[in-house]
Design a protein around this motif. Sequence first.
Motif, PDB file in Angstrom:
ATOM      1  N   LEU A 122       0.829  -1.208   0.000  1.00 53.47           N
ATOM      2  CA  LEU A 122       0.000   0.000   0.000  1.00 53.47           C
ATOM      3  C   LEU A 122       0.862   1.256   0.000  1.00 53.47           C
ATOM      4  O   LEU A 122       0.529   2.253  -0.638  1.00 53.47           O
ATOM      5  CB  LEU A 122      -0.912   0.007   1.230  1.00 53.47           C
ATOM      6  CG  LEU A 122      -2.097  -0.958   1.231  1.00 53.47           C
ATOM      7  CD1 LEU A 122      -2.842  -0.851   2.558  1.00 53.47           C
ATOM      8  CD2 LEU A 122      -3.037  -0.671   0.075  1.00 53.47           C
ATOM      9  N   ALA A 123       1.969   1.200   0.729  1.00 53.24           N
ATOM     10  CA  ALA A 123       2.864   2.361   0.797  1.00 53.24           C
ATOM     11  C   ALA A 123       3.415   2.705  -0.576  1.00 53.24           C
ATOM     12  O   ALA A 123       3.496   3.886  -0.953  1.00 53.24           O
ATOM     13  CB  ALA A 123       4.009   2.081   1.767  1.00 53.24           C
ATOM     14  N   TRP A 124       3.794   1.690  -1.340  1.00 56.18           N
ATOM     15  CA  TRP A 124       4.371   1.945  -2.669  1.00 56.18           C
ATOM     16  C   TRP A 124       3.315   2.427  -3.636  1.00 56.18           C
ATOM     17  O   TRP A 124       3.602   3.267  -4.500  1.00 56.18           O
ATOM     18  CB  TRP A 124       5.072   0.692  -3.176  1.00 56.18           C
ATOM     19  CG  TRP A 124       6.186   0.286  -2.269  1.00 56.18           C
ATOM     20  CD1 TRP A 124       6.967   1.106  -1.499  1.00 56.18           C
ATOM     21  CD2 TRP A 124       6.641  -1.039  -1.997  1.00 56.18           C
ATOM     22  NE1 TRP A 124       7.867   0.371  -0.771  1.00 56.18           N
ATOM     23  CE2 TRP A 124       7.702  -0.941  -1.052  1.00 56.18           C
ATOM     24  CE3 TRP A 124       6.268  -2.300  -2.454  1.00 56.18           C
ATOM     25  CZ2 TRP A 124       8.381  -2.060  -0.570  1.00 56.18           C
ATOM     26  CZ3 TRP A 124       6.930  -3.413  -1.981  1.00 56.18           C
ATOM     27  CH2 TRP A 124       7.977  -3.289  -1.055  1.00 56.18           C
ATOM     28  N   TYR A 156       1.142   9.423   6.172  1.00 57.21           N
ATOM     29  CA  TYR A 156       1.373  10.705   5.492  1.00 57.21           C
ATOM     30  C   TYR A 156       0.509  10.785   4.227  1.00 57.21           C
ATOM     31  O   TYR A 156      -0.271  11.728   4.043  1.00 57.21           O
ATOM     32  CB  TYR A 156       2.847  10.825   5.139  1.00 57.21           C
ATOM     33  CG  TYR A 156       3.266  12.177   4.605  1.00 57.21           C
ATOM     34  CD1 TYR A 156       3.807  13.140   5.447  1.00 57.21           C
ATOM     35  CD2 TYR A 156       3.134  12.487   3.259  1.00 57.21           C
ATOM     36  CE1 TYR A 156       4.204  14.381   4.957  1.00 57.21           C
ATOM     37  CE2 TYR A 156       3.524  13.715   2.756  1.00 57.21           C
ATOM     38  CZ  TYR A 156       4.061  14.662   3.607  1.00 57.21           C
ATOM     39  OH  TYR A 156       4.441  15.879   3.119  1.00 57.21           O
ATOM     40  N   HIS A 157       0.650   9.791   3.353  1.00 55.63           N
ATOM     41  CA  HIS A 157      -0.039   9.844   2.069  1.00 55.63           C
ATOM     42  C   HIS A 157      -1.547   9.674   2.226  1.00 55.63           C
ATOM     43  O   HIS A 157      -2.328  10.366   1.557  1.00 55.63           O
ATOM     44  CB  HIS A 157       0.522   8.770   1.130  1.00 55.63           C
ATOM     45  CG  HIS A 157       1.869   9.100   0.595  1.00 55.63           C
ATOM     46  ND1 HIS A 157       2.970   8.299   0.771  1.00 55.63           N
ATOM     47  CD2 HIS A 157       2.322  10.173  -0.103  1.00 55.63           C
ATOM     48  CE1 HIS A 157       4.026   8.849   0.203  1.00 55.63           C
ATOM     49  NE2 HIS A 157       3.659   9.986  -0.335  1.00 55.63           N
ATOM     50  N   LEU A 161      -4.579  12.178   1.089  1.00 52.81           N
ATOM     51  CA  LEU A 161      -5.588  11.728   0.135  1.00 52.81           C
ATOM     52  C   LEU A 161      -6.991  11.758   0.718  1.00 52.81           C
ATOM     53  O   LEU A 161      -7.941  12.213   0.073  1.00 52.81           O
ATOM     54  CB  LEU A 161      -5.276  10.299  -0.319  1.00 52.81           C
ATOM     55  CG  LEU A 161      -4.209  10.102  -1.392  1.00 52.81           C
ATOM     56  CD1 LEU A 161      -3.863   8.626  -1.519  1.00 52.81           C
ATOM     57  CD2 LEU A 161      -4.688  10.638  -2.741  1.00 52.81           C
ATOM     58  N   PHE A 162      -7.134  11.253   1.953  1.00 51.59           N
ATOM     59  CA  PHE A 162      -8.465  10.983   2.495  1.00 51.59           C
ATOM     60  C   PHE A 162      -8.903  11.964   3.571  1.00 51.59           C
ATOM     61  O   PHE A 162     -10.084  11.995   3.915  1.00 51.59           O
ATOM     62  CB  PHE A 162      -8.503   9.570   3.108  1.00 51.59           C
ATOM     63  CG  PHE A 162      -8.001   8.484   2.209  1.00 51.59           C
ATOM     64  CD1 PHE A 162      -8.193   8.523   0.839  1.00 51.59           C
ATOM     65  CD2 PHE A 162      -7.340   7.393   2.745  1.00 51.59           C
ATOM     66  CE1 PHE A 162      -7.739   7.508   0.018  1.00 51.59           C
ATOM     67  CE2 PHE A 162      -6.885   6.372   1.935  1.00 51.59           C
ATOM     68  CZ  PHE A 162      -7.076   6.432   0.566  1.00 51.59           C
ATOM     69  N   VAL A 227       3.013  18.155  -2.265  1.00 50.23           N
ATOM     70  CA  VAL A 227       2.361  17.140  -1.447  1.00 50.23           C
ATOM     71  C   VAL A 227       3.285  16.545  -0.400  1.00 50.23           C
ATOM     72  O   VAL A 227       2.854  16.165   0.688  1.00 50.23           O
ATOM     73  CB  VAL A 227       1.801  16.016  -2.355  1.00 50.23           C
ATOM     74  CG1 VAL A 227       1.215  14.885  -1.529  1.00 50.23           C
ATOM     75  CG2 VAL A 227       0.756  16.578  -3.305  1.00 50.23           C
ATOM     76  N   ARG A 228       4.597  16.465  -0.700  1.00 51.61           N
ATOM     77  CA  ARG A 228       5.500  15.665   0.128  1.00 51.61           C
ATOM     78  C   ARG A 228       6.628  16.475   0.753  1.00 51.61           C
ATOM     79  O   ARG A 228       7.717  15.960   0.985  1.00 51.61           O
ATOM     80  CB  ARG A 228       6.102  14.538  -0.712  1.00 51.61           C
ATOM     81  CG  ARG A 228       5.065  13.603  -1.327  1.00 51.61           C
ATOM     82  CD  ARG A 228       5.694  12.418  -2.002  1.00 51.61           C
ATOM     83  NE  ARG A 228       4.683  11.487  -2.458  1.00 51.61           N
ATOM     84  CZ  ARG A 228       4.252  11.391  -3.712  1.00 51.61           C
ATOM     85  NH1 ARG A 228       4.758  12.194  -4.642  1.00 51.61           N
ATOM     86  NH2 ARG A 228       3.325  10.516  -4.045  1.00 51.61           N
TER      87      ARG A 228
END
Length: 267
Positions: A122-124, A156-157, A161-162, A227-228
């Motif tokens: 999921l991380a990738w 983080y991601h 996103l959510f 974003v990062r």
Amino acid sequence: MDRTPEYVRLERQGSVVTVTMDNPATMNGMDDEMGPRLARTLEGLAHDDQARVVILTGAGGNFSGGGNLKRAAAFLQEHPGQGAGQIFANYLQYVIRVVLAITELPKPVISAVEGAASGAGLAWMAAGDLVVAADNARLVPGFLKVGLVPGAGTTYHFSHLFGPALTAEIFYLGDTLSPQRALELGLITRLAPPGSALETARELAQKLAQGPAQALAATKRRLGRAVRGRLAPHLEDERQGVITAADDPEFARRVERFINKSASKEK
């Protein structure tokens, strides 16, 4: 005859490079066999002028089951009284290298997802640019169910996103996320019929490969900055959390139950 794993395979179709995680016996799990090979392969593609788009996928009908929990459980049995923190510290050095390789690669990265994607898988997916998933894929944010802290940039991601509330529900409950729901939420960009995620990803990659390479790289770099900007320190904070959780006796109890349950399903 048992099949000797290649761990990572690289295939070229013109300027599109497909990187396949290839250890089906572990559901392409992250460990010290596949980990360094996958990290080196993706890092090397940053300097490959012939590659304009990269596809990441998994062999054997699954994307990646995340960290090799069977190996962690075996370590706990062989070293009673010890935690598995050192095992996950080893895994995470490669998991994080792969996340950074994907985000820093100066060309688009498309994940082609069939079967299960959990943990590092999921991380990738979240670290990449686009995700094509089979509409029967299984996205499993089950970190807490085995007593671990979500890591490798997932908090983080997913929060970006959510939003924080939905991310909390996803991680706290750990329920399988359907590809259709993930498409609605923005984790997945395209759905494909079962067995055709890679084919669909390659069609998309060929279109991207016809674009202006330098402009694509510059666009990805700026999207990444937007974003990062604080990803690196967040990765380290998550890493410490995972290692601490893996040393907790609760992880040993939960991972044993998980392995036994998985073994009973295989019979």
